[in-house]
Each structure stands twice: as C-alpha cells, then as structure tokens.
Design a protein around this motif. Structure first.
Motif, PDB file in Angstrom:
ATOM      1  N   GLY A 464       0.803  -1.210   0.000  1.00  0.00           N
ATOM      2  CA  GLY A 464       0.000   0.000   0.000  1.00  0.00           C
ATOM      3  C   GLY A 464       0.838   1.263   0.000  1.00  0.00           C
ATOM      4  O   GLY A 464       1.681   1.482  -0.876  1.00  0.00           O
ATOM      5  N   ALA A 465       0.601   2.109   0.998  1.00  0.00           N
ATOM      6  CA  ALA A 465       1.310   3.384   1.089  1.00  0.00           C
ATOM      7  C   ALA A 465       2.799   3.206   1.328  1.00  0.00           C
ATOM      8  O   ALA A 465       3.590   4.100   0.998  1.00  0.00           O
ATOM      9  CB  ALA A 465       0.700   4.230   2.202  1.00  0.00           C
ATOM     10  N   LYS A 466       3.201   2.081   1.881  1.00  0.00           N
ATOM     11  CA  LYS A 466       4.627   1.864   2.133  1.00  0.00           C
ATOM     12  C   LYS A 466       5.420   1.733   0.837  1.00  0.00           C
ATOM     13  O   LYS A 466       6.631   1.969   0.823  1.00  0.00           O
ATOM     14  CB  LYS A 466       4.811   0.605   2.988  1.00  0.00           C
ATOM     15  N   LEU A 467       4.759   1.357  -0.261  1.00  0.00           N
ATOM     16  CA  LEU A 467       5.474   1.188  -1.530  1.00  0.00           C
ATOM     17  C   LEU A 467       5.844   2.525  -2.157  1.00  0.00           C
ATOM     18  O   LEU A 467       6.927   2.679  -2.716  1.00  0.00           O
ATOM     19  CB  LEU A 467       4.619   0.377  -2.505  1.00  0.00           C
ATOM     20  N   CYS A 468       4.933   3.487  -2.104  1.00  0.00           N
ATOM     21  CA  CYS A 468       5.174   4.752  -2.785  1.00  0.00           C
ATOM     22  C   CYS A 468       5.945   5.752  -1.931  1.00  0.00           C
ATOM     23  O   CYS A 468       6.543   6.689  -2.476  1.00  0.00           O
ATOM     24  CB  CYS A 468       3.850   5.363  -3.236  1.00  0.00           C
ATOM     25  N   VAL A 469       5.938   5.593  -0.622  1.00  0.00           N
ATOM     26  CA  VAL A 469       6.639   6.560   0.232  1.00  0.00           C
ATOM     27  C   VAL A 469       8.152   6.464   0.051  1.00  0.00           C
ATOM     28  O   VAL A 469       8.870   7.467   0.073  1.00  0.00           O
ATOM     29  CB  VAL A 469       6.239   6.337   1.705  1.00  0.00           C
ATOM     30  N   VAL A 470       8.650   5.267  -0.169  1.00  0.00           N
ATOM     31  CA  VAL A 470      10.096   5.068  -0.244  1.00  0.00           C
ATOM     32  C   VAL A 470      10.660   5.431  -1.619  1.00  0.00           C
ATOM     33  O   VAL A 470      11.881   5.501  -1.783  1.00  0.00           O
ATOM     34  CB  VAL A 470      10.455   3.607   0.083  1.00  0.00           C
ATOM     35  N   LYS A 471       9.802   5.658  -2.598  1.00  0.00           N
ATOM     36  CA  LYS A 471      10.289   5.999  -3.937  1.00  0.00           C
ATOM     37  C   LYS A 471      10.499   7.502  -4.052  1.00  0.00           C
ATOM     38  O   LYS A 471       9.585   8.279  -3.783  1.00  0.00           O
ATOM     39  CB  LYS A 471       9.289   5.530  -5.008  1.00  0.00           C
ATOM     40  N   LYS A 472      11.684   7.885  -4.472  1.00  0.00           N
ATOM     41  CA  LYS A 472      11.995   9.295  -4.646  1.00  0.00           C
ATOM     42  C   LYS A 472      11.563   9.755  -6.035  1.00  0.00           C
ATOM     43  O   LYS A 472      11.448   8.971  -6.959  1.00  0.00           O
ATOM     44  CB  LYS A 472      13.490   9.543  -4.450  1.00  0.00           C
ATOM     45  N   ARG A 473      11.366  11.052  -6.128  1.00  0.00           N
ATOM     46  CA  ARG A 473      11.006  11.609  -7.423  1.00  0.00           C
ATOM     47  C   ARG A 473      12.180  11.493  -8.388  1.00  0.00           C
ATOM     48  O   ARG A 473      13.336  11.700  -8.011  1.00  0.00           O
ATOM     49  CB  ARG A 473      10.624  13.077  -7.288  1.00  0.00           C
ATOM     50  N   ARG A 474      11.833  11.168  -9.603  1.00  0.00           N
ATOM     51  CA  ARG A 474      12.876  11.037 -10.615  1.00  0.00           C
ATOM     52  C   ARG A 474      13.262  12.423 -11.123  1.00  0.00           C
ATOM     53  O   ARG A 474      12.441  13.151 -11.679  1.00  0.00           O
ATOM     54  CB  ARG A 474      12.382  10.184 -11.773  1.00  0.00           C
ATOM     55  N   LYS A 475      14.518  12.783 -10.921  1.00  0.00           N
ATOM     56  CA  LYS A 475      15.007  14.072 -11.379  1.00  0.00           C
ATOM     57  C   LYS A 475      15.346  13.995 -12.867  1.00  0.00           C
ATOM     58  O   LYS A 475      15.917  13.016 -13.334  1.00  0.00           O
ATOM     59  CB  LYS A 475      16.244  14.495 -10.583  1.00  0.00           C
ATOM     60  N   GLN A 476      15.037  15.052 -13.552  1.00  0.00           N
ATOM     61  CA  GLN A 476      15.303  15.092 -14.979  1.00  0.00           C
ATOM     62  C   GLN A 476      16.781  15.337 -15.217  1.00  0.00           C
ATOM     63  O   GLN A 476      17.373  16.269 -14.664  1.00  0.00           O
ATOM     64  CB  GLN A 476      14.479  16.195 -15.641  1.00  0.00           C
ATOM     65  N   ASN A 477      17.362  14.486 -16.017  1.00  0.00           N
ATOM     66  CA  ASN A 477      18.776  14.620 -16.352  1.00  0.00           C
ATOM     67  C   ASN A 477      18.926  15.627 -17.492  1.00  0.00           C
ATOM     68  O   ASN A 477      18.458  15.396 -18.613  1.00  0.00           O
ATOM     69  CB  ASN A 477      19.341  13.264 -16.761  1.00  0.00           C
ATOM     70  N   HIS A 478      19.563  16.749 -17.181  1.00  0.00           N
ATOM     71  CA  HIS A 478      19.676  17.802 -18.188  1.00  0.00           C
ATOM     72  C   HIS A 478      20.591  17.393 -19.330  1.00  0.00           C
ATOM     73  O   HIS A 478      20.526  17.985 -20.411  1.00  0.00           O
ATOM     74  CB  HIS A 478      20.195  19.085 -17.545  1.00  0.00           C
ATOM     75  N   ALA A 479      21.444  16.419 -19.113  1.00  0.00           N
ATOM     76  CA  ALA A 479      22.321  15.975 -20.199  1.00  0.00           C
ATOM     77  C   ALA A 479      21.526  15.252 -21.282  1.00  0.00           C
ATOM     78  O   ALA A 479      21.958  15.157 -22.432  1.00  0.00           O
ATOM     79  CB  ALA A 479      23.412  15.060 -19.648  1.00  0.00           C
ATOM     80  N   GLU A 480      20.337  14.720 -20.907  1.00  0.00           N
ATOM     81  CA  GLU A 480      19.537  14.008 -21.882  1.00  0.00           C
ATOM     82  C   GLU A 480      18.744  14.955 -22.774  1.00  0.00           C
ATOM     83  O   GLU A 480      18.219  14.551 -23.799  1.00  0.00           O
ATOM     84  CB  GLU A 480      18.572  13.066 -21.163  1.00  0.00           C
ATOM     85  N   VAL A 481      18.629  16.221 -22.376  1.00  0.00           N
ATOM     86  CA  VAL A 481      17.872  17.179 -23.164  1.00  0.00           C
ATOM     87  C   VAL A 481      18.732  17.650 -24.327  1.00  0.00           C
ATOM     88  O   VAL A 481      19.811  18.214 -24.141  1.00  0.00           O
ATOM     89  CB  VAL A 481      17.437  18.369 -22.285  1.00  0.00           C
ATOM     90  N   PHE A 482      18.262  17.430 -25.540  1.00  0.00           N
ATOM     91  CA  PHE A 482      19.016  17.791 -26.745  1.00  0.00           C
ATOM     92  C   PHE A 482      18.399  19.037 -27.354  1.00  0.00           C
ATOM     93  O   PHE A 482      17.205  19.058 -27.678  1.00  0.00           O
ATOM     94  CB  PHE A 482      18.994  16.639 -27.760  1.00  0.00           C
ATOM     95  N   ILE A 483      19.203  20.066 -27.471  1.00  0.00           N
ATOM     96  CA  ILE A 483      18.746  21.330 -28.033  1.00  0.00           C
ATOM     97  C   ILE A 483      19.267  21.432 -29.454  1.00  0.00           C
ATOM     98  O   ILE A 483      20.477  21.366 -29.706  1.00  0.00           O
ATOM     99  CB  ILE A 483      19.247  22.530 -27.194  1.00  0.00           C
TER     100      ILE A 483
END
Length: 627
Positions: A464-483
């Motif tokens: 239940g709630a124990k599964l989602c609490v331990v997961k951190k937000r995925r930070k966007q890797n700026h190196a993957e952004v291609f301009i």
C-alpha cells in the motif's frame, strides 16, 4: 517364529516395532542429573560475580539401585535420537525440560502474554504514519480499494474520478488517470468487484456505469420510462441513484438503489439493457419509500436497505416481494441513513443514521438495537461506518458543521456496547468516507476538503502506502535534453536548404482582414424579448426550447450592395424572376418625333434585364397625327 509373526504384522499394519521390548527410563535418575547441571551453572555464575556471598550446599545424592537397568539423561536423549532415526521409538516422550530450546517459562506466563497480545491486537489502530493524496478542492464522496490493495479510486463532488496505483507512484503522490464518468453529476459511490476486474460507478443520475480497472467504460444501465407509474414495468431507474454495491459471491452481478423507491439487481453480461430483479420499498402506509443506502451480506444471501422513513428492510436473495427482516423507526423519519453494513460473521448490522447516531443490530433479535452511540454529527448522505478486519471495532467519521471550529475525527467504537475506544483527529473538515483494508491493514479516509489520507503502521501494515513513500522523485537529467540549434544558410542549394519556421503572426493578420474568418461577435440585444430570431434568454419550458432551436436569425451583417450584386450573374444566366415578370408590362414612350420613330423602328427590340422585348403592333392612337 516370533520374527516371522512380527514381519507379517508389520506388513499388515504398515509400521514396524512389533515384538520388541520397550525401553525403560528411570525418571529419578533423569531428575537428579538435571539438578546437577543446574548446580554447575550456578557455580559458574558465582565465579564470575565474586562480590556476592552465596552458600551452596552439596547434597548427597542417593545411589541408584543396580537391579534395574537405567540410563542417564544424556544417554536417554542420545538413544532417543537414535531410535527416532530408526523410527522404532516406543515409550513415553521426553519431558519438556529436556527438549532443546526450552526457556523455562511456565504455561501461565505464556497464557498471560498471549492474552496481552490479543488485547493489544484487538484495539490496535494502524495510524502512526500517514500520507495525503490530493483529489481536488471539493468533498471526496466515494472511495474504493481493490481486493489486493494495489489500486485506489476516489470520486468527488467535482464530477471527477481519479485512479491511483500504489506500486507505480513515487513520493510525489500523483494519480495516473482521471476522468469524468457521468458529466455533470457528482459521485455517490464507487466499488471494485470481488475479483477486482470491474468498477461500479454510482453517480447522482439514474444510470449506473461499469468500468474496467483501467478506467474504460464497459456498460451503462438503461434508464426507465418516467411516465410509467408501476416500477415493475420499467427496465431501469427513473430517479437519482443513492447507492450500489457488487455481489460478494456471484461474479458480474451488482445492486443499485434509487429515489424512485426500488432496489434493482443487474448483470454485466446483460449489458445493462434490463435489470434482473426489482424490489420495492414501502413505508407503513403502503406508499413509496426512498432507499438511501444498500448492501449485501458477506455470503450474499441477504440484501439490506435503509430508507428515508427510518426503516430497515432485509430480503432473502430469492425473495422479491416479502421481506425477511423489517424494522420501522430505526432512525428518525426524514433523515438519510448514510450507511448500512454487515459484520464479517453475518450476525450483526451497523447503521449510520442522519440523526447523528450509530446503531448495532442483531439479526437474531431484530426488533430493537443492542447498542446505540449518539452525538456523532453527520451532515453528508454517504458517511461510512465499517467494521474492523478483526470484527472487534466499528469505525465512522464525524462531520464538522460550519462556524463551530471543530476537527474532523475518526471514531473507533467497541462492537459489544459501542463505547468510544479512541478518537483520531484527521483534518479540519468533515470525515466522509473510510475504508479499513484487511490485507494491507491500512485505513483510507476521504474528507470534505478534497484530500484523501492513508493511515498505516510501518511494522504491522503491508504494501500500500509503504510502496510509494520510499520511492523518490525522478530528477530530470539535463544531459539528456538535446537542443537543436537553427542554422541559417541562405546561399545553399534548394535541396539542402531547411524550411524556415513559419510564424503565426502574419497568418493571424491576414485572417483578421478576412471578414468571414474574423466575424465580429453578435451585439447584445436591446429589446427585452428578442429580435431577428434571437432570444434574449430562454427558460426551461418546451416553448422556449422550440423558439430557440427553430427561430432563425434573419439579420444580414454584409453590405447591401454586395448582397444584391451577388445575384447578378444568376439573373443574366437564368432569367427566371425579373425578366419574365416585366415582359408584358414594360412601358413605352408616348411622345416621339419622326427621328425617334425611325430610331424606334430600327431598335424595335428593347432589352430589359438582358432579354429582347418582342415586337408588337403600334396602337391606333399612336398613329394619329396631332395638328
């Protein structure tokens, strides 16, 4: 001879050991050896603690008679182990003190510890930690958790339904899908089926819907004929739904109740075209009573409803007309009984009344409640009252009235006498929905401020709630952004030249000059009733609806000259209206000179509207000459 008899007996009985002499144990010798071992342990402890003065007296152990063959404790244990290996053990088992892993606790101590643990489990509430899921700004009026506890569904007064996946969420706590199942009708109840495949959605209209677990619509129940008075002759509900639930045992069958005074059962395989059974709710005078909540028993053999006249009605699954249990005046007349629930053992029923009470009923003595709890505010028609997984507690929410400054609470009541065991403040608004899931051992609470709180205990709750609490937000890797940079090469060949990005500004300027694309909005009406086929305001009557849809707007915003010239080509090519109308009535001049007569003879055909006028005989008065 004896060996042959033993072999035959072994084949007959299926086990051996016949004809062997039982091994003898001298209990006195075993006790004495145990006593010596205890004294040795005490001497070792005294040697490690020299500051303590303890006198140990060595008692004389009487010798063991040699007439009987005896075994010491170690030899007895060893021989017992050997016999166990050979599966030929005959005789009494070893005492508990000689078994490995013996801790020395007595049976009374074990019983006391077990009773304390049972008492703790009986009143234990998993509410040491919590997470908050934000549904919106309006009250959460529907909650559902699938049987496995993996997905949660919330519904609200904002007409939206949100789906949450505990395993797929991170600590941002965002729903993976939201939809509006019933357009402009708020949610009354949602519930997963017993298999978790389908979801029943009950809103404030007359048609219930069934969705799959991913939120795709499967069926919509048909609406009944509102002009038929006998509800047995209609195929569906004709008024707003007030509740619904799935059958706990039969897959694909569910029940709904409505303000039209009926309780209907449906089947998914029937695609909602016609209900399966119809049951009417009537008050004591025989008139229609409106059911406010309904439920099945845990085994599915009984159907229970609570009505707005304060009565509680129970039907057997096979009975459609007569009730098996009936109580009049269970709650205050005119109040909405928001919840009715069976206990896990199917012996009791709990009702949450709109008269701020919770009552417990025994099916074996159904005339009067066995316990009543009062002063529990309830202002919502869907406030829950549920049993705990161990069937020892009742849980309900407290509503907060406006300008009273109270807190919304979860109240835990003892099942036997409905005494308050615990009160848990949850939020600053009313507590409406609550679920205590047996597998997760977590409590889900929906409140009037639009938030859903999940209460759990890290040690005693699962998933239940124990599964989602331990997961951190995925930070966007700026190196993957291609301009991609724009490279302008004006002198390159056309085949290598890249198209320029077109700006929408110039296109908007062109569209603004076009009177068709940039049509000005209609000005407000100056008259009260309307003008040019337009109505200033339309009501809810049939006449206003017809006037709004049939009346046409005859106002022409275009230029008048352009409107006339628009038909010039048609007038020349297809002379249907103007030329034929004036063909015989075209006027001629009266006073003409001789030159004019000659010119008239030459131009005898007069063109009117692009057509030649046919030549006619000159009248007699015109031939006369004036002197």
């Amino acid at each position: 001879m004896a060996d042959s008899d033993g072999d035959e007996m072994q084949k007959l009985m299926g086990f051996g050991g016949f004809g062997k002499q039982a091994r003898k144990f001298d209990l006195q010798a075993i006790f004495e050896e145990t006593r010596r071992n205890a004294q040795k342990r005490s001497r070792k402890n005294l040697q490690t603690e020299p500051e303590k003065d303890v006198n140990i007296t060595n008692e004389v152990i009487p010798p063991v008679a040699e007439s009987t063959p005896t075994l010491s404790a170690s030899e007895a244990e060893k021989s017992a182990g050997e016999d166990n290996d050979d599966d030929d053990v005959i005789g009494p088992p070893l005492p508990p003190s000689m078994l490995p892993g013996y801790t020395g606790e007595s049976k009374d101590d074990e019983d006391d510890s077990e009773s304390e643990e049972e008492e703790d489990d009986r009143t234990f509430i998993p509410a040491t930690h919590e997470i908050t899921l934000n549904h919106g700004a309006k009250p959460v009026s529907a909650l559902a958790l699938d049987p496995s506890g993996a997905r949660l569904i919330t519904g609200s007064y904002d007409f939206e339904m949100r789906l949450w996946d505990f395993a797929g969420m991170d600590n941002a706590l965002q729903s993976f899908r939201h939809l509006t199942p019933c357009e402009c009708h708020h949610m009354m109840n949602v519930q997963y089926s017993s298999t978790g495949e389908n979801v029943l959605v009950v809103s404030a209209n007359s048609q219930a819907k069934v969705f799959d677990r991913d939120g795709h619509e499967i069926l919509e129940c048909i609406k009944g004929d509102q002009y038929l008075r006998d509800m047995y002759n209609t195929t569906g509900h004709t008024a707003m739904l007030t509740g619904g639930c799935w059958h706990p045992k039969v897959k694909g069958e569910f029940m709904t109740c409505s303000q039209d005074g009926t309780v209907r059962t449906w089947e998914v395989r029937g695609e909602g075209k016609k209900c399966k059974t119809v049951r009417k709710c009537k008050d004591k005078s025989g008139r229609r009573a409106q059911p406010t909540s309904c439920c099945y028993s845990r085994d599915g053999k009984l159907l229970a409803t609570a009505c707005n006249d304060g009565s509680i009605m129970l039907w057997a699954e096979k009975m459609k007309v007569h009730t098996t249990h009936l109580v009049r005046g269970a709650h205050t007349h005119g109040s909405d009984t928001s919840s009715i629930t069976f206990s896990h053992d199917n012996l009791n029923i709990c009702t949450r009344g709109g008269d701020d009470t919770v009552k417990l009923w025994d099916l074996r003595k159904f005339k009067h409640p066995i316990a009543t709890a009062s002063d529990l505010d309830n202002i919502f028609p869907m406030t829950d009252c549920v049993f705990s997984p161990n069937d020892k507690l009742l849980v309900t929410g407290i509503s907060v009235r406006k300008d009273e400054g109270q807190q919304g609470k979860l109240v835990f009541l003892d099942r036997t006498d409905l005494e308050v065991v615990n009160e848990l403040p949850v939020c600053q608004s009313s507590v409406i929905r609550c679920i205590w899931h047996p597998k997760l051992n977590q409590i889900i609470v929906g409140s009037a401020d639009g938030n859903v709180k999940v209460l759990y205990d890290p040690d005693r709750s699962a998933r239940g709630a124990k599964l989602c609490v331990v997961k951190k937000r995925r930070k966007q890797n700026h190196a993957e952004v291609f301009i991609r940079h724009k490279i302008i090469t004006p002198y390159s060949l056309p085949m290598y030249r890249e198209d320029r990005e077109r700006s929408t500004k110039k296109q908007m300027e062109k569209d603004r000059k076009d009177h068709v694309k940039s049509r000005r909005p209609q000005p407000p009406l100056a008259t009260r009733g309307g003008a040019g086929g337009r109505l200033q305001a339309h009501g809810s009557t049939l006449a206003s609806f017809i006037m709004k849809n049939i009346a046409k707007d005859t106002a022409d915003d275009a230029n008048a000259r352009e409107a006339i010239l628009r038909h010039a080509d048609d007038a020349v090519a297809k002379p249907k209206w103007i030329s034929h109308a004036y063909a015989k009535t075209q006027p001629n001049t009266i006073f003409n000179t001789g030159e004019s007569d000659e010119s008239e003879d030459e131009n005898s055909h007069v063109i009117v509207g692009g057509n030649k006028k046919p030549e006619e005989e000159e009248p007699a008065w015109k031939k006369a000459k004036f002197t």
